[in-house]
Scaffold this motif. Structure first.
Motif, short mmCIF file in Angstrom:
data_model
loop_
_atom_site.label_atom_id
_atom_site.label_comp_id
_atom_site.label_asym_id
_atom_site.label_seq_id
_atom_site.Cartn_x
_atom_site.Cartn_y
_atom_site.Cartn_z
N ASN A 182 45.71 62.14 51.23
CA ASN A 182 46.54 63.09 51.99
C ASN A 182 48.01 62.88 51.64
OD1 ASN A 182 47.72 61.05 53.76
ND2 ASN A 182 45.73 61.01 54.80
N HIS A 183 48.90 63.54 52.39
CA HIS A 183 50.31 63.63 52.00
C HIS A 183 51.15 62.42 52.40
CE1 HIS A 183 50.42 64.79 56.21
NE2 HIS A 183 51.73 64.60 56.19
N ASN A 184 50.62 61.52 53.24
CA ASN A 184 51.49 60.42 53.69
C ASN A 184 50.79 59.06 53.81
OD1 ASN A 184 49.88 60.88 55.89
ND2 ASN A 184 51.57 61.06 57.39
N THR A 185 49.59 58.93 53.25
CA THR A 185 48.83 57.68 53.38
C THR A 185 48.70 56.98 52.03
OG1 THR A 185 47.55 58.61 55.21
CG2 THR A 185 46.65 56.65 54.12
N ILE A 229 56.26 63.48 47.80
CA ILE A 229 57.10 64.38 47.02
C ILE A 229 57.26 63.85 45.59
CG2 ILE A 229 59.41 65.40 46.80
CD1 ILE A 229 59.63 65.23 49.85
N ARG A 230 57.36 62.53 45.47
CA ARG A 230 57.49 61.90 44.15
C ARG A 230 56.71 60.59 44.16
NH1 ARG A 230 60.90 57.60 44.82
NH2 ARG A 230 62.29 57.66 46.63
N VAL A 281 51.71 61.11 42.75
CA VAL A 281 51.62 62.38 43.48
C VAL A 281 50.95 63.46 42.64
CG1 VAL A 281 52.91 64.22 44.64
CG2 VAL A 281 53.68 61.84 44.82
N ARG A 282 49.96 64.11 43.24
CA ARG A 282 49.35 65.31 42.67
C ARG A 282 49.01 66.25 43.82
NH1 ARG A 282 50.80 63.15 38.75
NH2 ARG A 282 49.81 62.97 36.68
N LYS A 283 49.40 67.52 43.67
CA LYS A 283 49.10 68.53 44.69
C LYS A 283 49.59 68.12 46.08
CE LYS A 283 46.89 71.45 41.99
NZ LYS A 283 47.33 72.85 41.77
N GLY A 284 50.75 67.44 46.12
CA GLY A 284 51.34 67.07 47.40
C GLY A 284 50.61 65.95 48.12
#
Length: 339
Positions: free
Chosen positions: A85-88, A101-102, A115-118
């Motif tokens: 996911n986006h933050n784990t 993001i990066r 990072v891939r696909k956010g």
């Protein structure tokens, strides 16, 4: 039964009613055009239908699975790491207050999050993504090629060009093998089916239009030799077994040497002739076979002839092959040279 034994068959004698002049001259060279249209043959027609009954449904199924129009990155990532996911952090599971993001190191475990696909992924996840993506697009390429080859089969069949038709059928089976080399009754695979066509169906077409052993080269035999070599080159390209690679490389080299020798001793040229030395050097590199095999293959081919003229032809073939230098050395680059 060997190839030239076909000329001893009474059944084939009855079918041999037409002999075609199918060579053209370009820049003073006499080029073999290979197969041409023949009188309608119900036996060949039935064989072609049996092959199409397997090939066309296979294409219809896999054309839905593999397409250039589809972005498969997201679906592959879900298979590789369903919980991303986006933050784990994908390593330690720490939930961060920032979003993907990066690429950065996880403040908790210190490992790099990519990072891939956010979303965050491990470096191994991305390696797997690259590998799976490459596999997908290689198979997509083969599906597109299979579509084109199936059209060529249809066109050749409409023209009663049975020899060309069977060559395309063998190529179609090679495409299928790369996409999904399933096994059939008796343990046969698509690779086996292709080899069978090149050693039975297409040879019988040559024998049906050739009046004697001297004019077979003008009626498609050089095409068969080249097609056999290309089939083995494709197996070499896709093999992961070192012993198999050596076997495919040696046999492909031997066939290409014979191919060039037959052209030389009949004093004719072929549209693929200039590619053959490159393919031989390519086979030796991919199979990790010593260049001395070129001389061994030539010696084995010459066992069928004691003519001084034939030896001169073979010497010129060996010299041309040895003179060719293959610049590329990276295995992946080499594989892309085999279509």
């Amino acid at each position: 039964m060997g190839f030239f034994d076909l000329f001893k068959s009474p059944q084939n004698q009855s079918n041999r009613t037409v002999n075609f002049d199918i060579s053209v001259s370009v820049d003073g060279k006499r080029y073999v055009n290979g197969f041409d249209s023949q009188p309608k043959n119900p036996d060949f027609e039935a064989r072609i239908k049996r092959h199409n009954d397997l090939l066309i449904p296979f294409y219809n199924t896999h054309s839905k699975e593999y397409s250039y129009n589809e972005d498969i990155t997201e679906s592959l990532l879900k298979k590789i790491s369903p919980n991303a996911n986006h933050n784990t952090c994908p390593y330690c599971g720490t939930v961060h207050p920032f979003s993907a993001i990066r690429a950065r190191k996880c403040p908790e475990c210190g490992k790099k999050m990519v990072v891939r696909k956010g979303m965050y992924f491990t470096e191994k996840d991305i390696e797997k993504l690259d590998s799976d993506s490459k596999d997908y697009y290689e198979k997509t390429q083969q599906v597109e090629r299979l579509k084109s080859v199936l059209q060529n089969i249809q066109d050749s069949n409409l023209d009663n060009n049975y020899g060309r038709c069977f060559l395309y059928i063998a190529e179609a089976y090679d495409c299928c093998a790369v996409i999904r080399n399933q096994s059939f009754k008796g343990g046969f695979t698509f690779w086996d089916y292709a080899w069978g066509v090149l050693n039975k169906d297409v040879l019988e077409v040559v024998s049906a239009v050739s009046g004697n052993q001297n004019d077979v080269i003008m009626n498609g035999y050089s095409d068969i030799l080249y097609a056999r070599a290309m089939h083995l080159m494709r197996e070499l390209k896709n093999s992961t077994n070192d012993k198999s690679k050596v076997k495919y490389a040696k046999i492909a080299t031997s066939i290409l040497i014979e191919y060039l020798y037959e052209l030389a001793r009949h004093q004719v040229s072929d549209w693929h002739e200039e590619e053959a030395p490159k393919l031989i050097q390519l086979a030796l590199k991919l199979g990790k076979v010593q260049s001395s095999w070129i001389d061994e293959a030539a010696t084995n081919t010459m066992k069928r002839s004691n003519s001084p003229d034939d030896k001169k032809h073979m010497d010129s073939v060996v010299a041309a092959v040895k003179d060719y230098t293959l610049v590329e050395s990276d295995p992946e680059q080499l594989k892309w040279m085999i279509y």
